[in-house]
Scaffold this active site. Structure first.
Site, PDB file in Angstrom:
ATOM      1  N   HIS A  81      -5.005  -3.059  -2.943  1.00 45.61           N
ATOM      2  CA  HIS A  81      -4.678  -2.066  -3.981  1.00 45.61           C
ATOM      3  C   HIS A  81      -4.494  -2.696  -5.356  1.00 45.61           C
ATOM      4  CE1 HIS A  81      -4.202   1.273  -1.150  1.00 45.61           C
ATOM      5  NE2 HIS A  81      -3.757   0.346  -0.332  1.00 45.61           N
ATOM      6  N   SER A  89       0.811  -1.212   0.000  1.00 42.37           N
ATOM      7  CA  SER A  89       0.000   0.000   0.000  1.00 42.37           C
ATOM      8  C   SER A  89       0.843   1.261   0.000  1.00 42.37           C
ATOM      9  CB  SER A  89      -0.953  -0.016   1.192  1.00 42.37           C
ATOM     10  OG  SER A  89      -0.263  -0.213   2.404  1.00 42.37           O
ATOM     11  N   LYS A  98     -11.427   0.445  -1.968  1.00 43.83           N
ATOM     12  CA  LYS A  98     -10.459   1.192  -2.780  1.00 43.83           C
ATOM     13  C   LYS A  98     -10.974   1.288  -4.214  1.00 43.83           C
ATOM     14  CE  LYS A  98      -7.395   0.804   0.892  1.00 43.83           C
ATOM     15  NZ  LYS A  98      -6.610  -0.072   1.764  1.00 43.83           N
TER      16      LYS A  98
HETATM   17  C1  PLP Z   1      -6.654  -0.413   3.117  1.00 40.10           C
HETATM   18  C2  PLP Z   1      -6.030  -1.713   3.344  1.00 40.10           C
HETATM   19  C3  PLP Z   1      -6.642  -2.669   4.167  1.00 40.10           C
HETATM   20  C4  PLP Z   1      -7.850  -2.355   4.996  1.00 40.10           C
HETATM   21  O1  PLP Z   1      -9.004  -2.350   4.232  1.00 40.10           O
HETATM   22  P1  PLP Z   1     -10.280  -1.537   4.764  1.00 40.10           P
HETATM   23  O2  PLP Z   1     -11.394  -2.065   3.946  1.00 40.10           O
HETATM   24  O3  PLP Z   1      -9.988  -0.092   4.538  1.00 40.10           O
HETATM   25  O4  PLP Z   1     -10.417  -1.867   6.213  1.00 40.10           O
HETATM   26  C5  PLP Z   1      -6.053  -3.907   4.261  1.00 40.10           C
HETATM   27  N1  PLP Z   1      -4.927  -4.195   3.605  1.00 40.10           N
HETATM   28  C6  PLP Z   1      -4.306  -3.303   2.816  1.00 40.10           C
HETATM   29  C7  PLP Z   1      -3.054  -3.695   2.102  1.00 40.10           C
HETATM   30  C8  PLP Z   1      -4.829  -2.026   2.669  1.00 40.10           C
HETATM   31  O5  PLP Z   1      -4.202  -1.137   1.907  1.00 40.10           O
END
Ligand code: PLP
Length: 394
Positions: free
Chosen positions: A220, A192, A250
């Site tokens: 991502h 991320s 995302k």
């Molecule tokens: C954003 C993210 C999460 C968490 O996901 P949410 O739905 O926002 O709780 C988990 N793993 C990674 C790699 C992320 O970037």
């Protein structure tokens, strides 16, 4: 100030004093974080009365504002109301879930899928259910906080391997695997804060060789790489990743987490993952929106290709290594330098987040620049120019 007449006068308990001391320590290290009110409309945001072009959003395809996605959410509200009412195992499993889970399984090519309340809840639930005290987990050192949280909650022995270093992981597996019953390798598929891909084929081969299950967190990746199917599909042939986890928050544009896996694994987690069993189902509108968004991802390859192409335009302009995903780090090292760079960009009309420890390792504070299908190429080039002339040369 605590009120003298309040039964909750926190001076008595030292609660406020504890919080204030911790806040002061964070402020002294420039590590205090405060949410800033930000109204968002696609890639444009309004902050402090100023309109800014955002390069700080994970809504890579702008699906949070897509008319068909919004309509699906509105229809679901009209029909089912705004809340789920209970855990999915009680009365919160409204009819929209089956369609969403079938779409997810199809996207990832797995037998089954399940939706959790969020990506964070997914990882803590999955990891702490599949492994326990007699087991071992190997985690990439840059993996997302919720993977580490799940590993800690599981009670399994936990080892971190150097970022994307399969040689180091192989050494750890050789030394530690034999001491435990089950083993899990857990990594982000797309990192991320670094925007690079995990070497999933090599990790899958190590999993095969050492009898360890591989979990890839594709938060991502989905909607961006592998033709929209995510990080496993960025490789040919796609490696066998038995646990493909991700988020709907995302590129999918809404909220919720998921796991795509075999039917027995999904059935077990639906019975036993605490973050699934003991947490309320998602609002129906959120489930409907995710289905509509996944439908678009599956049928709009030209849109799906855009965020990565935009990121590459930026890395080319700055002569950085070619972007692998829609997020590009500009590592500055020092916290103050990263904060100053973000402030400078804001004065130039751009919102670019400064990312500080502990989100990233010490001395690697950075700008994290994320690209959306909705960005104009000219704006990307102007951003690159400001970073080149006023941040990197400063
Ligand atoms: C954003 C993210 C999460 C968490 O996901 P949410 O739905 O926002 O709780 C988990 N793993 C990674 C790699 C992320 O970037």
């Amino acid at each position: 100030m605590p009120r003298a007449d309040s039964p909750y006068n926190s001076d008595v308990y030292g609660l406020d004093a504890m919080a204030q001391a911790k806040l002061a320590a964070l402020a002294a290290k420039a590590l205090l974080r405060t949410p800033v009110e930000t109204a968002r409309d696609g890639v444009w945001v309004e902050r402090g009365g100023k309109r800014l072009l955002s390069f700080s959003c994970n809504d890579y395809l702008d699906l949070s504002h897509h008319p068909a996605v919004k309509q699906a959410a509105m229809d679901a509200i009209q029909r089912y109301g705004v809340g789920a009412g209970a855990s999915r195992l009680v009365t919160g499993n409204h009819p929209l879930y089956a369609a969403l889970e079938a779409r997810l399984a199809a996207l990832k090519g797995t037998e089954a899928a399940m939706v959790f309340g969020s990506g964070y809840l997914a990882n803590v639930g999955i990891i702490a259910t599949l492994i326990g005290a007699n087991d071992v987990v190997f985690v990439d050192e840059l993996a997302h906080n919720c993977i580490l949280a799940g590993a800690a909650m599981s009670g399994a022995a936990a080892h971190t391997f150097r970022h994307n270093d399969c040689g180091h992981l192989a050494d750890l597996l050789k030394a530690e695997r034999g001491k435990h019953r089950h083993a899990l390798i857990a990594t982000d598929g797309v990192f991320s804060m670094d925007g690079d891909l995990a070497p999933l084929p090599a990790l899958a081969a190590l999993g095969d060789a050492h009898d360890a299950w591989l979990l890839a967190d594709d938060a991502h990746g989905v909607g961006v790489v592998g033709g929209g199917r995510g990080s496993s599909f960025a490789f040919t042939p796609p490696p066998r990743v038995p646990l493909q986890m991700g988020t709907l928050s995302k590129a999918v544009g809404g909220y919720g987490g998921y796991l795509c896996a075999s039917k027995p694994v999904i059935d077990l987690l639906k019975s036993r993952a605490a973050s699934f069993v003991y947490s309320t189902g998602l609002p129906p509108a959120t489930v409907a929106a995710a289905s509509a968004a996944l439908d678009i991802i599956a049928h709009a390859p030209a849109a799906v290709a855009k965020p990565l192409a935009k990121a590459r335009l930026f890395t080319t302009a700055l002569a950085l290594a070619a972007a692998q995903t829609a997020g590009v780090p500009v590592v500055l090292g020092d916290i103050q330098k990263a904060l100053a760079a973000a402030a400078l960009l804001e004065s130039e009309g751009f919102l670019v987040a400064a990312i500080r420890p502990p989100t990233v390792p010490q001395n690697t504070a950075r700008l994290r620049v994320t690209f959306s299908a909705a960005h104009d190429d000219a704006d990307i080039l102007r951003l690159a120019d400001v970073i080149k002339t006023r941040v990197l040369s400063a």
